[in-house]
Scaffold this motif. Structure first.
Motif: not given
Ligand SMILES: [Zn+2]
Ligand code: SF4
Length: 325
Positions: A293-298, A319-324
């Protein structure tokens, strides 16, 4: 129209419904070259094994499970004797040229059951077995209801250890029926007893969040299925996230009967299954991006799951700063 008709109650009407919803698909010809891949898998003795998988082009599986898209990779023409060993030899030649590392383990998947004698003819067992000498372990797929004398026959001819992969999917009889699997947990247990008595290893494929279930029960259902597989003395289990890749699955999704699991559900099911400490657990990473659901943490999540597969250890959560998440 058919998309909105309720999911049928009986196996024969379900089979018709599932098949009628198949989208047009270009099927491979009998002469197509089988795909191969090489990956590392933690073996039963705790060492990483260089593992090849060969996807033989074969006839379509006679069962019609609602979630199955393997028919897309099968030939419409029947396979004659000699076909499977010829494909196997050409795939083995490709693998030997491509892989510098010595391959230890080989999976031969035929988009159905290896012991469906209309798919792999018994007359071909000897040639197939001969071409596999030198490997430590050979893994083939099979439907639990096809456990019997053909397995014993092939095992007698084979030098490497034989392991049978079976789609348990879920340890729940009503759900197995709805998936159109056409076996019961008792059938699965009988198949495992047969294999255990013959000292043939088996592994189970388990679906994460199958149709007709929701996110809230995904974890407990997965744990129940993992426990059931190991109670039958599975050598390992593979968790497969459920996907909508066929017309029937899209129809179930539109009807509210299927919700695709998120990567977070998959991570949680995998960690909990490893924590159960019952044996090796793997997670299928094929097309993993469709669950993200999130490109940053995939990418970090994919890499973590891959390492957990290889080392069979739960690693710190991402831990993702974008999707929390
Ligand atoms: Zn994320
Ligand atoms: S038994 Fe396996 S290969 Fe056959 S339809 Fe079901 S899931 Fe697909």
């Amino acid at each position: 129209m058919l998309q909105s008709t309720p999911y049928p109650e009986t196996a024969s009407t379900r089979t018709k419904w599932i098949r009628a919803l198949r989208e047009p698909s270009s099927r491979p010809g009998a002469q197509s070259t089988p795909d191969t891949l090489v990956e590392q898998e933690m073996g039963p003795k705790g060492c990483l094994l260089e593992t090849a998988t060969i996807f033989l082009i074969n006839r379509e599986c006679p069962w019609t499970c609602v979630m199955c898209d393997l028919w897309k990779h099968t030939s419409l023409k029947p396979m004659s004797p000699g076909h499977a060993p010829a494909q196997l030899s050409s795939a083995l030649r490709q693998l030997e040229t491509a892989s510098k590392q010595r391959l230890k383990q080989i999976k031969i998947y035929n988009s159905g059951s290896f012991f469906d004698t209309k798919a792999i003819h018994t007359a071909d067992y000897m040639r197939i077995a001969d071409s596999l000498s030198g490997y430590e372990r050979v893994i083939v797929e099979n439907h639990p209801k096809l456990s019997g004398k053909h397995i014993s026959l092939f095992k007698e001819l084979l030098d490497p250890q034989l392991e049978i992969a079976m789609g348990l999917e879920v340890a729940d009889d009503p759900l197995l029926d709805k998936l159109n699997k056409r076996f019961s947990l008792e059938d699965y247990m009988t198949a495992c007893e047969f294999l255990n008595a013959q000292r043939i290893a088996h592994r189970a494929f388990i679906m994460v969040q199958p149709p007709f279930t929701g996110q809230a029960e995904a974890l407990s259902l997965c744990q129940r299925s993992v426990r059931f597989a190991f109670e039958q003395e599975a050598s390992c289990v593979s968790l497969i996230p459920s996907r909508a890749t066929t017309g029937a699955m899209h129809a179930l999704k539109n009807q509210g009967n299927f919700v695709q699991p998120t990567i977070h559900t998959l991570e949680s099911c995998f960690s909990h299954a490893l924590q159960m400490n019952l044996g090796r657990v793997f997670v299928d990473l094929w097309d993993l991006e469709m669950f993200s659901e999130c490109k940053v943490c995939f990418e970090p999540r994919r890499a973590r799951l891959q390492q957990m597969n290889q080392f069979q250890k739960i690693l710190p959560e991402i831990q993702c700063h974008m999707c929390h998440r």
